[in-house]
Each structure stands twice: as C-alpha cells, then as structure tokens.
Scaffold this motif. Structure first.
Motif, PDB file in Angstrom:
ATOM      1  N   GLN A  42      30.541  28.078  30.750  1.00  0.00           N
ATOM      2  CA  GLN A  42      30.819  29.155  31.707  1.00  0.00           C
ATOM      3  C   GLN A  42      31.584  30.312  31.052  1.00  0.00           C
ATOM      4  O   GLN A  42      32.322  31.043  31.713  1.00  0.00           O
ATOM      5  CB  GLN A  42      31.621  28.596  32.883  1.00  0.00           C
ATOM      6  CG  GLN A  42      30.901  27.528  33.680  1.00  0.00           C
ATOM      7  CD  GLN A  42      31.810  26.819  34.682  1.00  0.00           C
ATOM      8  OE1 GLN A  42      33.032  26.785  34.524  1.00  0.00           O
ATOM      9  NE2 GLN A  42      31.206  26.245  35.707  1.00  0.00           N
ATOM     10  N   GLU A  43      31.398  30.512  29.748  1.00  0.00           N
ATOM     11  CA  GLU A  43      32.152  31.534  29.024  1.00  0.00           C
ATOM     12  C   GLU A  43      31.939  32.943  29.560  1.00  0.00           C
ATOM     13  O   GLU A  43      32.755  33.839  29.313  1.00  0.00           O
ATOM     14  CB  GLU A  43      31.800  31.495  27.537  1.00  0.00           C
ATOM     15  CG  GLU A  43      32.386  30.306  26.792  1.00  0.00           C
ATOM     16  CD  GLU A  43      31.442  29.122  26.748  1.00  0.00           C
ATOM     17  OE1 GLU A  43      30.512  29.065  27.591  1.00  0.00           O
ATOM     18  OE2 GLU A  43      31.619  28.244  25.870  1.00  0.00           O
ATOM     19  N   GLU A  44      30.867  33.156  30.316  1.00  0.00           N
ATOM     20  CA  GLU A  44      30.647  34.475  30.923  1.00  0.00           C
ATOM     21  C   GLU A  44      31.854  34.914  31.741  1.00  0.00           C
ATOM     22  O   GLU A  44      32.171  36.104  31.805  1.00  0.00           O
ATOM     23  CB  GLU A  44      29.428  34.433  31.844  1.00  0.00           C
ATOM     24  CG  GLU A  44      28.100  34.214  31.151  1.00  0.00           C
ATOM     25  CD  GLU A  44      27.021  33.844  32.156  1.00  0.00           C
ATOM     26  OE1 GLU A  44      26.318  34.756  32.617  1.00  0.00           O
ATOM     27  OE2 GLU A  44      26.892  32.655  32.474  1.00  0.00           O
ATOM     28  N   ALA A  45      32.541  33.941  32.362  1.00  0.00           N
ATOM     29  CA  ALA A  45      33.686  34.276  33.207  1.00  0.00           C
ATOM     30  C   ALA A  45      34.864  34.806  32.390  1.00  0.00           C
ATOM     31  O   ALA A  45      35.653  35.614  32.886  1.00  0.00           O
ATOM     32  CB  ALA A  45      34.115  33.044  34.009  1.00  0.00           C
ATOM     33  N   LEU A  46      34.980  34.370  31.138  1.00  0.00           N
ATOM     34  CA  LEU A  46      36.121  34.786  30.315  1.00  0.00           C
ATOM     35  C   LEU A  46      36.094  36.284  30.039  1.00  0.00           C
ATOM     36  O   LEU A  46      37.155  36.912  29.910  1.00  0.00           O
ATOM     37  CB  LEU A  46      36.130  34.000  29.000  1.00  0.00           C
ATOM     38  CG  LEU A  46      36.297  32.483  29.134  1.00  0.00           C
ATOM     39  CD1 LEU A  46      36.242  31.818  27.762  1.00  0.00           C
ATOM     40  CD2 LEU A  46      37.606  32.144  29.843  1.00  0.00           C
ATOM     41  N   GLN A  82      34.862  35.451  46.962  1.00  0.00           N
ATOM     42  CA  GLN A  82      33.881  36.211  47.735  1.00  0.00           C
ATOM     43  C   GLN A  82      34.204  37.699  47.733  1.00  0.00           C
ATOM     44  O   GLN A  82      33.316  38.545  47.749  1.00  0.00           O
ATOM     45  CB  GLN A  82      33.826  35.680  49.171  1.00  0.00           C
ATOM     46  CG  GLN A  82      33.266  34.267  49.277  1.00  0.00           C
ATOM     47  CD  GLN A  82      33.250  33.760  50.705  1.00  0.00           C
ATOM     48  OE1 GLN A  82      33.088  34.534  51.643  1.00  0.00           O
ATOM     49  NE2 GLN A  82      33.427  32.452  50.880  1.00  0.00           N
ATOM     50  N   ASP A  83      35.497  38.034  47.719  1.00  0.00           N
ATOM     51  CA  ASP A  83      35.895  39.440  47.692  1.00  0.00           C
ATOM     52  C   ASP A  83      35.519  40.104  46.369  1.00  0.00           C
ATOM     53  O   ASP A  83      35.202  41.291  46.323  1.00  0.00           O
ATOM     54  CB  ASP A  83      37.412  39.573  47.896  1.00  0.00           C
ATOM     55  CG  ASP A  83      37.860  39.061  49.250  1.00  0.00           C
ATOM     56  OD1 ASP A  83      37.138  39.289  50.241  1.00  0.00           O
ATOM     57  OD2 ASP A  83      38.938  38.440  49.325  1.00  0.00           O
ATOM     58  N   LEU A  84      35.559  39.320  45.274  1.00  0.00           N
ATOM     59  CA  LEU A  84      35.307  39.895  43.954  1.00  0.00           C
ATOM     60  C   LEU A  84      33.842  40.214  43.721  1.00  0.00           C
ATOM     61  O   LEU A  84      33.505  41.170  43.021  1.00  0.00           O
ATOM     62  CB  LEU A  84      35.800  38.922  42.872  1.00  0.00           C
ATOM     63  CG  LEU A  84      37.308  38.676  42.834  1.00  0.00           C
ATOM     64  CD1 LEU A  84      37.642  37.620  41.786  1.00  0.00           C
ATOM     65  CD2 LEU A  84      38.063  39.965  42.534  1.00  0.00           C
ATOM     66  N   GLN A  85      32.940  39.401  44.272  1.00  0.00           N
ATOM     67  CA  GLN A  85      31.501  39.646  44.150  1.00  0.00           C
ATOM     68  C   GLN A  85      31.077  39.860  42.691  1.00  0.00           C
ATOM     69  O   GLN A  85      30.485  40.874  42.327  1.00  0.00           O
ATOM     70  CB  GLN A  85      31.098  40.861  44.991  1.00  0.00           C
ATOM     71  CG  GLN A  85      31.229  40.667  46.491  1.00  0.00           C
ATOM     72  CD  GLN A  85      30.211  39.669  47.044  1.00  0.00           C
ATOM     73  OE1 GLN A  85      29.010  39.802  46.804  1.00  0.00           O
ATOM     74  NE2 GLN A  85      30.687  38.693  47.783  1.00  0.00           N
ATOM     75  N   LEU A  86      31.379  38.872  41.828  1.00  0.00           N
ATOM     76  CA  LEU A  86      31.088  38.991  40.405  1.00  0.00           C
ATOM     77  C   LEU A  86      29.800  38.284  39.997  1.00  0.00           C
ATOM     78  O   LEU A  86      29.442  38.287  38.820  1.00  0.00           O
ATOM     79  CB  LEU A  86      32.264  38.436  39.597  1.00  0.00           C
ATOM     80  CG  LEU A  86      33.582  39.209  39.734  1.00  0.00           C
ATOM     81  CD1 LEU A  86      34.677  38.530  38.929  1.00  0.00           C
ATOM     82  CD2 LEU A  86      33.408  40.657  39.287  1.00  0.00           C
ATOM     83  N   GLY A  87      29.132  37.662  40.943  1.00  0.00           N
ATOM     84  CA  GLY A  87      27.861  37.030  40.638  1.00  0.00           C
ATOM     85  C   GLY A  87      28.013  35.597  40.147  1.00  0.00           C
ATOM     86  O   GLY A  87      29.101  35.011  40.192  1.00  0.00           O
ATOM     87  N   LYS A  88      26.914  35.049  39.681  1.00  0.00           N
ATOM     88  CA  LYS A  88      26.863  33.648  39.273  1.00  0.00           C
ATOM     89  C   LYS A  88      26.673  33.522  37.758  1.00  0.00           C
ATOM     90  O   LYS A  88      26.034  34.362  37.126  1.00  0.00           O
ATOM     91  CB  LYS A  88      25.696  32.935  39.972  1.00  0.00           C
ATOM     92  CG  LYS A  88      25.737  32.991  41.489  1.00  0.00           C
ATOM     93  CD  LYS A  88      26.823  32.104  42.057  1.00  0.00           C
ATOM     94  CE  LYS A  88      26.751  32.066  43.587  1.00  0.00           C
ATOM     95  NZ  LYS A  88      27.804  31.221  44.159  1.00  0.00           N
ATOM     96  N   GLY A  98      33.602  34.698  39.886  1.00  0.00           N
ATOM     97  CA  GLY A  98      34.902  35.034  40.450  1.00  0.00           C
ATOM     98  C   GLY A  98      35.749  33.799  40.656  1.00  0.00           C
ATOM     99  O   GLY A  98      36.960  33.798  40.354  1.00  0.00           O
ATOM    100  N   ASN A  99      35.127  32.740  41.153  1.00  0.00           N
ATOM    101  CA  ASN A  99      35.857  31.496  41.382  1.00  0.00           C
ATOM    102  C   ASN A  99      36.324  30.888  40.057  1.00  0.00           C
ATOM    103  O   ASN A  99      37.457  30.398  39.948  1.00  0.00           O
ATOM    104  CB  ASN A  99      34.977  30.498  42.130  1.00  0.00           C
ATOM    105  CG  ASN A  99      35.707  29.222  42.478  1.00  0.00           C
ATOM    106  OD1 ASN A  99      36.756  29.244  43.111  1.00  0.00           O
ATOM    107  ND2 ASN A  99      35.172  28.096  42.055  1.00  0.00           N
ATOM    108  N   ILE A 100      35.480  30.927  39.044  1.00  0.00           N
ATOM    109  CA  ILE A 100      35.843  30.391  37.730  1.00  0.00           C
ATOM    110  C   ILE A 100      37.033  31.169  37.155  1.00  0.00           C
ATOM    111  O   ILE A 100      38.005  30.581  36.666  1.00  0.00           O
ATOM    112  CB  ILE A 100      34.649  30.453  36.767  1.00  0.00           C
ATOM    113  CG1 ILE A 100      33.504  29.570  37.277  1.00  0.00           C
ATOM    114  CG2 ILE A 100      35.061  30.021  35.366  1.00  0.00           C
ATOM    115  CD1 ILE A 100      32.181  29.825  36.589  1.00  0.00           C
ATOM    116  N   ALA A 101      36.970  32.486  37.241  1.00  0.00           N
ATOM    117  CA  ALA A 101      38.044  33.328  36.689  1.00  0.00           C
ATOM    118  C   ALA A 101      39.346  33.131  37.443  1.00  0.00           C
ATOM    119  O   ALA A 101      40.426  33.004  36.839  1.00  0.00           O
ATOM    120  CB  ALA A 101      37.621  34.797  36.730  1.00  0.00           C
ATOM    121  N   LEU A 102      39.285  33.088  38.764  1.00  0.00           N
ATOM    122  CA  LEU A 102      40.496  32.913  39.568  1.00  0.00           C
ATOM    123  C   LEU A 102      41.127  31.547  39.333  1.00  0.00           C
ATOM    124  O   LEU A 102      42.355  31.428  39.240  1.00  0.00           O
ATOM    125  CB  LEU A 102      40.163  33.104  41.050  1.00  0.00           C
ATOM    126  CG  LEU A 102      39.906  34.540  41.502  1.00  0.00           C
ATOM    127  CD1 LEU A 102      39.319  34.559  42.912  1.00  0.00           C
ATOM    128  CD2 LEU A 102      41.194  35.369  41.455  1.00  0.00           C
TER     129      LEU A 102
END
Length: 381
Positions: free
Chosen positions: A120-124, A144-150, A162-166
């Motif tokens: 999931q390195e895309e989140a980094l 959901q507020d961030l809307q950064l995609g999958k 967004g969930n991974i980053a948070l």
C-alpha cells in the motif's frame, strides 16, 4: 518471613482491585470512569458491539450511573481520555501522552511495515498532504472527507488511501481520533499536545511502563501471558529485577501455584489489608470478554479455576457455548456464562439468549433472581 498466600486471598484482592466488590468504588459518572481507567491503566477497544462495546460493558459493571455518552465526552469533548496503543488498541488517560512517546514510535514503525507488507505504498506519497489538511481543517476529518481514492496494489485490508494514511499518522502519534460515528473515525492533528518524551532514557521508560502495567493488573506473574502484550514488554523481566531491587515491587508465593506473583508495593499493602479484613463478596456482575481481569485466560484458570474462550472466531460447530458470551462473576467465583440475544429487535437492551452454570449448585432461585436484577440494572444504563 515471607508470607504464602492462598488463591482465595488473591481472588479477594483481585475482585477488590478491579472494583467488583461493590459499585462506585472509584466514584460515579465521569469522575468514576476517569478514576477507574487511570487505576487500571487502559481499557481494550474492540469493534464488536452486541450489548455495548467492550469498554461499555467493563464500566457498566463498576459504575452505577454509567452511560456510553459519558465515555464519549471524556474522549472527544473533555479530552481527558484518548485512544492509542497500549496492550492493544486501547483507551488511556491523556496524562500519559508524553510517557507513551516510545510506544508511538514503535507502533508507527509497525504501521509502516504493515503498509509495505500489504503493498500500500501509494498512501505514503500522500502523507504530507493529509498532515496539511489535518492541520488546516476547522473540523476533524475522516477518510471519506479526504476522497483520496483506492490503492491499486493493496494485498488485503482497507484499500482506501485516506484511511491508510490516517491510520498511519494516528499510529505514530501525528493524528488523534477526535470523534466517532459508529465505526467511522474522525481525526485531527496532534500538534496541540506536548511533543516531548517524558523519559531521558529507555530504561527509565521501561521501568515505568512495566510498573504501570503491573499496577493495573493488581497481581500477576512474569511468564508469558496475554496481559504482557504490548511493545517492549518482552523485556519485562529485566525491569522487574530492577523494580524488585529498588523495593518498588514485591514477589509473593501462592499455595498450589508454581509460579510466583508480582505486585507493586502499594498493591501488596492492599493485599495484606484485605487478608486481615477477611471480608466476603456477594456481588453478581457480568464481565466483558476483554475485561482487564480476564486478559490472561491461563492465569484466570489457575486462580479462579475458570476456563473461558471468546468464540466469535470459531466456526459454529466448534463452539462450546456461543458467539459472544459473558462470564458471570458472583462473589469471588465465576459461576456461569450468558449469551446475549443479538436480535436487533431487542432495541439495544440486554436479553439473555442462553445461560450456562458452571455446576448445578449455582442454579438456584436466589442466583437466578440476582442475574435478573443485574440484567434490569444494566438495561437502565
């Protein structure tokens, strides 16, 4: 001369230590909640909510006027409690924030390793962007507020970037959970909290952490057990030796128990006092599956002669009892277990689907009346 204690004396002490000998030992309302969590160190979180969350059931068994909204206020309005890593995902007093700096560093490293393992390195690449949004937003943010995609490469787990980053920022302490809406978490930046480490060196931290955990446990052994879960506690024996040398903890022997137990000096004095009082316990309480008292199933088997397993992850055909079963504590004995009804038509009240007694001697009209009374009390919360 060293005193050898009986298992019954240890049981009496533990029941008192965990506030199960009578309601409101630690106070009522928010005062009682904060005092109890401070006393035991932390309460373990759990996503299951059958008749309340794990912390709800724990607190309802000790505080007469408990309501989940009181805990929410302490967490998200008053800010005197927070969610973070301790034994596992837990609730602990905000006053411990600076002392947990080493824990946050370790959990952040663990979260990073998980991201890499899950591809999931895309989140980094989005971390700095998310940190900026948390810092500049006027209100807490959810994935959901961030809307950064999958994530397009994720092996398993949440693929929401967004969930991974948070989750990563929360794990390393750069974000805190500021609100919840059921399972949806809302985060804010942790910049308002002090950022220093409370300890100048690791040994001082480890001694504090082991002493804190042992204080919350009341009495416990040094060998591997679920109650020693958490970062750095594989080194506990080194810390226990130092703490014993400086007379901060006491090692005791217990009849018919091969392994010695450890207590803080304060808890040891309470144990001796309880043994001298020779009081009796007759309270009946329902115990949460992840109550601190029963974190270590092997320890509870040794001290209370009670076998308990949470069977939610077992296939139906392999369960001895049920999906989500609560032990029933009466006095200083576990006398049975109950399975709450999971039918949503129950309107979030506790209704017993199944009831099992440990032996026939407990199945009396008096005990059943006490169970009904405790169900009624629980449903007034």
């Amino acid at each position: 001369m060293q005193i050898t204690f009986t298992k019954q004396q240890i049981r009496h002490f533990l029941i008192s230590h965990y506030g199960l000998d009578q309601l409101d030992n630690f106070g009522k309302g928010k005062t009682g909640i904060l005092a109890y969590i401070t006393h035991v160190g932390s309460l373990q979180q759990d996503p299951l909510n059958i008749i309340g969350t794990n912390p709800d059931i724990i607190l309802a068994s000790r505080i007469s006027d408990y309501h989940p909204e009181l805990l929410r206020k302490l967490l998200y309005s008053d800010g005197t409690l927070m969610e973070g890593w301790d034994k596992e995902f837990s609730i602990y007093p905000t006053q411990d924030w600076t002392a947990f700096a080493n824990i946050r560093e370790a959990s952040g490293n663990g979260a990073l390793a998980t991201i890499r393992y899950r591809k999931q390195e895309e989140a980094l690449a989005l971390i700095e962007e998310v940190k900026k949004k948390l810092t500049t937003s006027d209100s807490p943010l959810s994935a959901q507020d961030l809307q950064l995609g999958k994530s397009t490469t994720s092996r398993w787990g949440s693929a929401d970037l967004g969930n991974i980053a948070l989750t990563y920022l929360w794990s390393k302490g750069e974000a805190v959970i500021a609100e919840r809406n059921e399972r949806r978490k809302f985060y804010k930046s942790s910049t308002y909290l002090p950022q220093e480490n409370a300890f100048d060196n690791f040994d001082d931290f480890l001694d504090w952490y082991v002493l804190r955990r042992l204080s919350g446990l009341g009495a416990y052994w040094a060998k591997n057990g679920a109650a020693w879960q958490g970062h750095f506690l594989t080194d506990r024996k080194i810390a226990l030796e130092r703490l014993e040398k400086f007379d901060k903890i006491v090692k005791i022997t217990v009849e018919d128990l091969k392994t010695p137990l450890y207590l803080t000096r304060e808890n040891y004095q309470k144990l001796v006092k309880i043994c001298a009082d020779n009081g009796t316990h007759n309270q009946l309480r329902f115990i949460a599956p992840l109550d601190n008292l029963i974190w270590d199933r092997k320890f509870i088997k040794e001290i209370f002669d009670f076998d308990y397993v949470l069977e939610v992850y077992k296939p139906v055909e392999k369960r001895l009892y049920g999906y989500y079963v609560l032990p029933i504590l009466y006095g200083d004995s576990f006398i049975g277990r109950l399975e709450p009804d999971r039918d949503k038509s129950r309107n979030n009240t506790l209704q017993i689907k199944n009831l099992w007694f440990e032996n026939e001697s407990y199945d009396t009209a008096e005990i059943r009346a006490k169970i009904e009374k405790e169900v009624a009390r629980y449903n007034q919360i």
